[in-house]
Scaffold this motif. Structure first.
Motif, short mmCIF file in Angstrom:
data_model
loop_
_atom_site.label_atom_id
_atom_site.label_comp_id
_atom_site.label_asym_id
_atom_site.label_seq_id
_atom_site.Cartn_x
_atom_site.Cartn_y
_atom_site.Cartn_z
N ILE A 1 0.84 -1.21 0.00
CA ILE A 1 0.00 0.00 0.00
C ILE A 1 0.86 1.24 0.00
N LEU A 2 1.93 1.25 0.80
CA LEU A 2 2.81 2.42 0.89
C LEU A 2 3.52 2.68 -0.43
N LEU A 3 3.83 1.63 -1.17
CA LEU A 3 4.51 1.81 -2.46
C LEU A 3 3.55 2.23 -3.56
N SER A 4 2.28 1.90 -3.40
CA SER A 4 1.30 2.16 -4.47
C SER A 4 0.58 3.47 -4.18
N GLU A 5 1.23 4.60 -4.54
CA GLU A 5 0.64 5.91 -4.25
C GLU A 5 -0.70 6.08 -4.95
N ASP A 6 -0.79 5.68 -6.21
CA ASP A 6 -2.02 5.89 -6.97
C ASP A 6 -3.15 4.98 -6.51
N TYR A 7 -2.81 3.80 -5.95
CA TYR A 7 -3.83 2.83 -5.57
C TYR A 7 -3.87 2.58 -4.07
N ALA A 8 -3.26 3.49 -3.28
CA ALA A 8 -3.18 3.31 -1.83
C ALA A 8 -4.58 3.22 -1.21
N LEU A 9 -5.47 4.13 -1.60
CA LEU A 9 -6.82 4.13 -1.03
C LEU A 9 -7.56 2.85 -1.39
N LEU A 10 -7.44 2.40 -2.64
CA LEU A 10 -8.12 1.17 -3.07
C LEU A 10 -7.61 -0.03 -2.29
N SER B 1 -8.59 0.14 1.44
CA SER B 1 -10.01 -0.17 1.65
C SER B 1 -10.27 -1.66 1.51
N LEU B 2 -9.65 -2.28 0.50
CA LEU B 2 -9.82 -3.73 0.30
C LEU B 2 -9.27 -4.51 1.48
N LEU B 3 -8.10 -4.08 2.00
CA LEU B 3 -7.50 -4.78 3.15
C LEU B 3 -8.44 -4.70 4.35
N LEU B 4 -8.95 -3.51 4.64
CA LEU B 4 -9.86 -3.36 5.77
C LEU B 4 -11.10 -4.21 5.60
N PHE B 5 -11.65 -4.22 4.39
CA PHE B 5 -12.86 -4.99 4.14
C PHE B 5 -12.60 -6.49 4.31
#
Length: 449
Positions: free
Chosen positions: A409-418, A421-425
């Motif tokens: 997630i930390l490396l994926s700046e453009d997809y960090a929110l996605l 959110s998927l991890l939390l879900f």
């Protein structure tokens, strides 16, 4: 009375409230780590400023400007005698931009350090050629009844943001002659200039120029499109391209040792004309058209640490929720509130350890070391506290997977929110599925009994 108090603490509801309170309490150490990241980032910015002041900061290069001084006529009429008195005073200068400008740059980059902070700096070898059209010069020299143009008082000026950072001036050739440049100022920029007697040139012909120099800087190198047709090419010995400003390059090539780019800007693309008088074209107007490159550093450890800390409270809450569910799903796994507190402190210490290590050995390696240390610590602690090695290793494996996903997630700046959110879900869904048949009220009565 003691039994009643014990029963209250043994209840699921009270323990859930205590765990929630501990989760909120973990916000304080996480906020302190976040403040520490900001403080270290400020120290890094100060180190950058010190290096930039000594080596050279962000540089802006413009094409030459031909400035011609003028005189304005003033007529005063005596009210009583009706006599007219004519005087001439210094007027606002006229500024003419060149027709075609070609700028080539060879930018070599090195890394300078101050303490633990490293800053990329550069030296740009610049070759600039171009021409002022004879008809444009002729039009510039036209006088009228109220404005007298002074062709003997013309100045050829090259605007720069930092003349003091020039490393070399190997050629300053104007109209086929080599001149010794002097300092000056034009349009709010410092400038290299030389006087030009336009009257002594005789017949009108193109005014050509060729300038070769080296300038040092850091952070960025920008250009002003002062030609009617400005072409800029740059080869930058830095592996991370970052194009910046009002115009993007029309073409670029990326190679392992660096990259090259080419810009082409027309007069029609700008917000200012080829000729203006006085301050009608401001410094801000020229700067708004600047374009160029930045020495982008993709591995800014403080930005990555800051982003990691922002996920801290989420990971503490998820971990506590998982432990709370596992207490009632795994036989023999029981944790006291004090053990939750120690686990929470261990989870927050991870971010402090990550920050301290990343300043010396890089973010990726530091993350692996800090995450491994945390997983080993919590696995060992759970195994000793519950005397259940199987459950402890299962918890350790789950933590390792979670922190592995956090790194992605930390490396994926453009997809960090996605990804976040998927991890939390997924984790929440897993907890809900695992505890869907658990009778919490029965668990509470069993614990109370």
């Amino acid at each position: 009375m003691a039994e009643s108090l014990e029963s209250r603490f043994a209840s699921v509801s009270v323990k859930a409230i205590v765990i929630a309170a501990l989760t909120v309490l973990m916000l304080w150490p996480l906020s302190r780590v976040e403040s520490l990241v900001s403080e270290r980032q400020t120290l890094q910015a100060q180190a950058y400023a010190i290096i930039a002041a000594g080596f050279g900061g962000s540089q802006i290069l413009g094409a030459p400007i031909l400035t011609v001084y003028t005189q304005d006529r003033t007529v005063e009429v005596n009210p009583s005698t009706k006599d007219r008195t004519e005087t001439w005073a210094e007027g606002a200068p006229l500024h003419l931009l060149p027709e075609g400008v070609q700028i080539t740059n060879e930018v070599s980059v090195e890394v300078r350090s101050k303490g633990i902070y490293s800053v990329p700096v550069y030296v740009s070898k610049v070759v600039m050629t171009g021409v002022f059209k004879p008809e444009a010069i002729a039009s510039l020299l036209l006088s009228n009844a109220d404005v007298q143009v002074l062709p003997t008082r013309a100045v050829f000026q090259l605007p720069l943001s930092g003349v003091k950072y020039l490393r070399a001036l190997t050629r300053f050739e104007v109209d086929g002659q080599s001149f010794r440049a002097t300092g000056g100022e034009v349009a709010g920029f410092t400038a290299l200039g030389t006087p030009i007697d336009l009257k002594s040139r005789g017949e009108l012909r193109p005014l050509t120029f060729r300038l070769e120099f080296e300038i040092a800087g850091s952070d960025s190198l920008h250009f002003l499109p002062l030609g009617s047709h400005t072409t800029v090419t740059a080869r930058v010995a830095w592996p991370h391209p970052d194009f910046d400003g009002a115009f993007l390059p029309v073409s670029h090539e990326i190679e392992p040792e660096g990259y090259s780019a080419k810009w082409e800007v027309l007069e029609l693309n700008r917000a200012f004309p080829q000729v203006w008088r006085g301050a009608s074209v401001t410094n801000a107007t020229l700067l708004a058209s600047a374009f160029g490159v930045r020495l982008f550093q993709p591995s800014n450890i403080y930005t990555q640490n800051y982003r990691a800390v922002r996920y801290g409270i989420l990971f503490v809450a998820i971990t506590f929720a998982c432990f709370f569910a596992w207490e009632h799903l795994v036989r023999g796994l029981r944790l006291h509130s004090m053990q939750y507190l120690l686990l929470g402190l261990a989870l927050t210490t991870f971010y402090l350890l990550l920050l301290a290590l990343s300043e010396h050995i890089g973010f990726a390696f530091s993350y692996g070391v800090a995450a491994a240390a945390l997983v080993v610590l919590i696995t060992t602690y759970i195994a000793g506290a519950t005397d259940n090695r199987v459950a402890a290793f299962g918890i350790g494996a789950a933590l390792a997977s979670t922190y592995g996903i956090l790194y992605v997630i930390l490396l994926s700046e453009d997809y960090a929110l996605l990804f976040g959110s998927l991890l939390l879900f997924v984790i929440l869904a897993g907890l809900m599925v695992a505890t869907r048949r658990l009778d919490w009220s029965k668990v509470g009565r069993e614990n109370a009994g």
